[in-house]
Scaffold this motif. Structure first.
Motif, PDB file in Angstrom:
ATOM      1  N   PRO A 110      -4.209  -2.469 -15.236  1.00 48.31           N
ATOM      2  CA  PRO A 110      -5.121  -1.433 -14.724  1.00 48.31           C
ATOM      3  C   PRO A 110      -6.526  -1.952 -14.433  1.00 48.31           C
ATOM      4  N   LYS A 111      -6.881  -3.110 -14.991  1.00 46.43           N
ATOM      5  CA  LYS A 111      -8.202  -3.683 -14.725  1.00 46.43           C
ATOM      6  C   LYS A 111      -8.192  -4.613 -13.512  1.00 46.43           C
ATOM      7  N   GLY A 112      -7.031  -4.741 -12.871  1.00 49.34           N
ATOM      8  CA  GLY A 112      -6.958  -5.537 -11.655  1.00 49.34           C
ATOM      9  C   GLY A 112      -7.066  -7.020 -11.893  1.00 49.34           C
ATOM     10  N   LYS A 113      -6.152  -7.579 -12.661  1.00 44.28           N
ATOM     11  CA  LYS A 113      -6.162  -9.005 -13.001  1.00 44.28           C
ATOM     12  C   LYS A 113      -5.231  -9.833 -12.114  1.00 44.28           C
ATOM     13  N   ALA A 114      -4.877  -9.303 -10.957  1.00 52.09           N
ATOM     14  CA  ALA A 114      -3.959 -10.009 -10.066  1.00 52.09           C
ATOM     15  C   ALA A 114      -4.680 -11.127  -9.307  1.00 52.09           C
ATOM     16  N   ASP A 115      -3.888 -12.036  -8.746  1.00 49.03           N
ATOM     17  CA  ASP A 115      -4.370 -13.091  -7.851  1.00 49.03           C
ATOM     18  C   ASP A 115      -3.412 -13.091  -6.656  1.00 49.03           C
ATOM     19  N   SER A 116      -3.667 -12.198  -5.716  1.00 54.03           N
ATOM     20  CA  SER A 116      -2.695 -11.874  -4.666  1.00 54.03           C
ATOM     21  C   SER A 116      -2.917 -12.668  -3.378  1.00 54.03           C
ATOM     22  N   TRP A 117      -1.792 -13.101  -2.790  1.00 50.85           N
ATOM     23  CA  TRP A 117      -1.800 -13.895  -1.571  1.00 50.85           C
ATOM     24  C   TRP A 117      -0.630 -13.513  -0.674  1.00 50.85           C
ATOM     25  N   VAL A 118      -0.721 -13.944   0.577  1.00 51.29           N
ATOM     26  CA  VAL A 118       0.446 -14.027   1.455  1.00 51.29           C
ATOM     27  C   VAL A 118       0.569 -15.484   1.877  1.00 51.29           C
ATOM     28  N   TYR A 119       1.703 -16.102   1.533  1.00 50.29           N
ATOM     29  CA  TYR A 119       1.987 -17.479   1.931  1.00 50.29           C
ATOM     30  C   TYR A 119       2.874 -17.446   3.178  1.00 50.29           C
ATOM     31  N   PRO A 135      -7.111  -9.992  -1.830  1.00 52.56           N
ATOM     32  CA  PRO A 135      -7.664  -9.455  -3.079  1.00 52.56           C
ATOM     33  C   PRO A 135      -7.604  -7.939  -3.172  1.00 52.56           C
ATOM     34  N   GLU A 136      -7.408  -7.273  -2.040  1.00 49.33           N
ATOM     35  CA  GLU A 136      -7.314  -5.816  -2.045  1.00 49.33           C
ATOM     36  C   GLU A 136      -6.107  -5.320  -2.838  1.00 49.33           C
ATOM     37  N   VAL A 137      -5.069  -6.177  -2.949  1.00 48.76           N
ATOM     38  CA  VAL A 137      -3.844  -5.797  -3.677  1.00 48.76           C
ATOM     39  C   VAL A 137      -4.103  -6.062  -5.161  1.00 48.76           C
ATOM     40  N   THR A 138      -4.810  -5.142  -5.791  1.00 48.56           N
ATOM     41  CA  THR A 138      -5.387  -5.371  -7.116  1.00 48.56           C
ATOM     42  C   THR A 138      -4.366  -5.406  -8.250  1.00 48.56           C
ATOM     43  N   PHE A 139      -3.172  -4.861  -8.033  1.00 46.38           N
ATOM     44  CA  PHE A 139      -2.172  -4.838  -9.102  1.00 46.38           C
ATOM     45  C   PHE A 139      -1.054  -5.849  -8.889  1.00 46.38           C
ATOM     46  N   GLY A 140      -1.259  -6.765  -7.928  1.00 40.96           N
ATOM     47  CA  GLY A 140      -0.315  -7.855  -7.711  1.00 40.96           C
ATOM     48  C   GLY A 140       0.537  -7.666  -6.472  1.00 40.96           C
ATOM     49  N   TYR A 165       0.382   2.405  -3.474  1.00 36.77           N
ATOM     50  CA  TYR A 165      -0.618   1.966  -2.508  1.00 36.77           C
ATOM     51  C   TYR A 165      -0.016   0.933  -1.560  1.00 36.77           C
ATOM     52  N   LEU A 166      -0.330   1.110  -0.272  1.00 38.99           N
ATOM     53  CA  LEU A 166       0.172   0.245   0.783  1.00 38.99           C
ATOM     54  C   LEU A 166      -1.034  -0.375   1.473  1.00 38.99           C
ATOM     55  N   TYR A 167      -1.052  -1.695   1.569  1.00 35.63           N
ATOM     56  CA  TYR A 167      -2.226  -2.406   2.077  1.00 35.63           C
ATOM     57  C   TYR A 167      -1.924  -2.961   3.467  1.00 35.63           C
ATOM     58  N   SER A 172      -3.922 -11.555  11.737  1.00 37.87           N
ATOM     59  CA  SER A 172      -4.723 -12.647  11.168  1.00 37.87           C
ATOM     60  C   SER A 172      -4.984 -12.435   9.677  1.00 37.87           C
ATOM     61  N   PHE A 173      -4.386 -11.399   9.142  1.00 37.99           N
ATOM     62  CA  PHE A 173      -4.534 -10.976   7.751  1.00 37.99           C
ATOM     63  C   PHE A 173      -5.957 -10.577   7.401  1.00 37.99           C
ATOM     64  N   LYS A 174      -6.578  -9.947   8.388  1.00 43.23           N
ATOM     65  CA  LYS A 174      -7.816  -9.228   8.128  1.00 43.23           C
ATOM     66  C   LYS A 174      -7.435  -7.863   7.579  1.00 43.23           C
ATOM     67  N   PHE A 175      -8.048  -7.469   6.466  1.00 44.71           N
ATOM     68  CA  PHE A 175      -7.722  -6.192   5.833  1.00 44.71           C
ATOM     69  C   PHE A 175      -8.147  -5.024   6.720  1.00 44.71           C
ATOM     70  N   ILE A 176      -7.205  -4.078   6.909  1.00 43.20           N
ATOM     71  CA  ILE A 176      -7.468  -2.924   7.769  1.00 43.20           C
ATOM     72  C   ILE A 176      -7.675  -1.649   6.947  1.00 43.20           C
ATOM     73  N   LYS A 177      -6.688  -1.340   6.077  1.00 46.18           N
ATOM     74  CA  LYS A 177      -6.757  -0.056   5.389  1.00 46.18           C
ATOM     75  C   LYS A 177      -5.839  -0.026   4.171  1.00 46.18           C
ATOM     76  N   LYS A 178      -6.252   0.722   3.173  1.00 46.60           N
ATOM     77  CA  LYS A 178      -5.413   1.015   2.007  1.00 46.60           C
ATOM     78  C   LYS A 178      -4.826   2.410   2.180  1.00 46.60           C
ATOM     79  N   HIS A 179      -3.502   2.487   2.254  1.00 46.35           N
ATOM     80  CA  HIS A 179      -2.822   3.764   2.419  1.00 46.35           C
ATOM     81  C   HIS A 179      -2.335   4.271   1.062  1.00 46.35           C
ATOM     82  N   VAL A 180      -2.437   5.566   0.862  1.00 47.46           N
ATOM     83  CA  VAL A 180      -1.938   6.192  -0.370  1.00 47.46           C
ATOM     84  C   VAL A 180      -0.596   6.841  -0.054  1.00 47.46           C
TER      85      VAL A 180
END
Length: 269
Positions: A110-119, A135-140, A165-167, A172-180
């Protein structure tokens, strides 16, 4: 002269014992195309369980077994296999590349300790060609799907949160929006994702399938399992991941399924 030659050729084609033959086609019975993909067992066993799968539409299947990325043909024979960092999750294919949701941190914290990537891997030899931090994908980051030029990354969820949550990212993997996604709580969030039959599909642990419309609005929840993989073959055919634990090793396989409005999907025999 031309008509005589045509008459001779047709006579040869219809002569018994000749190599060639003429077959009349019944226009009322169009030929039935065999699906390029079907029920398939991935060759080998792996230290960790299947996280997801994708196809390239050319007869190849890509499998993520958490710490190993595998490419097989449609019969499940291994063509390429590479070790990868823990945790490689669900994956998708697009234009000669394989995109994998990766997390090196803590899932579901819940504190957002993820280290999220797309390879990003070259689909031919599974060579790593790019890394995109998300990094927007805070829960992994645990899953990814692509449609209409956008990538949707899904992942973990702390216990008790009553929505997913859908990111959304561009090409180019520029963040656009967080969907609920108003889905209610699902165990550890969403594991797998794809777009098929003009809707989004999200597989969750605990045999829960979520569906959303093209704009990512929640449609329905089904009591059916595709937490180890869901992939579009055609708009009317899906591949569903399955796995078993054999001793301390894991296997992977896929089943062919058809979308169903009432049941989610129906496994094809």
């Amino acid at each position: 002269m031309k008509s005589q030659i045509q008459h001779i050729i047709m006579g040869l084609l219809l002569t018994p014992g000749m190599i060639f033959s003429v077959h009349a086609e019944d226009p009322a019975k169009p030929p039935v195309e065999k699906p390029l993909y079907s029920q398939t067992q991935c060759e080998g066993t792996y230290p960790h369980h299947l996280q997801g799968l994708c196809v390239d539409g050319l007869g190849n299947i890509f499998w993520s077994f958490t710490t190993e990325l595998v490419k097989t043909n449609s019969a499940g024979k291994v063509l390429v296999k590479i070790p990868v960092g823990n945790h490689h999750g669900d994956l998708c294919y697009h234009e000669g590349k394989v995109f994998v949701a990766v997390n090196f941190g803590d899932f579901n914290n819940p504190k957002g300790k993820a280290d999220s990537w797309v390879y990003v891997y070259d689909a031919e030899k599974l060579l790593l060609i790019a890394k995109h931090q998300t990094p927007e994908v805070t829960f992994g980051a645990g899953g990814i799907a692509c449609h209409a030029g956008k990538y949707i990354v899904v992942g973990g969820l702390p216990e008790g949160v009553d929505e997913n949550y859908l990111y959304e990212y561009d090409s180019s993997f520029k963040f656009i929006k967080k969907h609920v996604l108003k889905s209610g709580y699902t165990l550890m969030g969403i594991q797998t994702a794809t777009f098929a039959d003009n809707q989004w599909w999200f597989g969750c642990y605990g045999t829960e399938l979520l569906k959303a419309d093209v704009d990512l609005n929640f449609i329905a929840k089904y009591d059916i399992d595709c937490s180890l993989g869901v992939e579009r073959v055609t708009d009317k055919l899906l591949l569903i991941g399955r796995g078993e634990k054999v001793g301390n090793q894991h296997t992977g396989s896929v089943l062919l399924a058809a979308p169903d409005e009432k049941l989610g999907f129906v496994i094809q025999k």
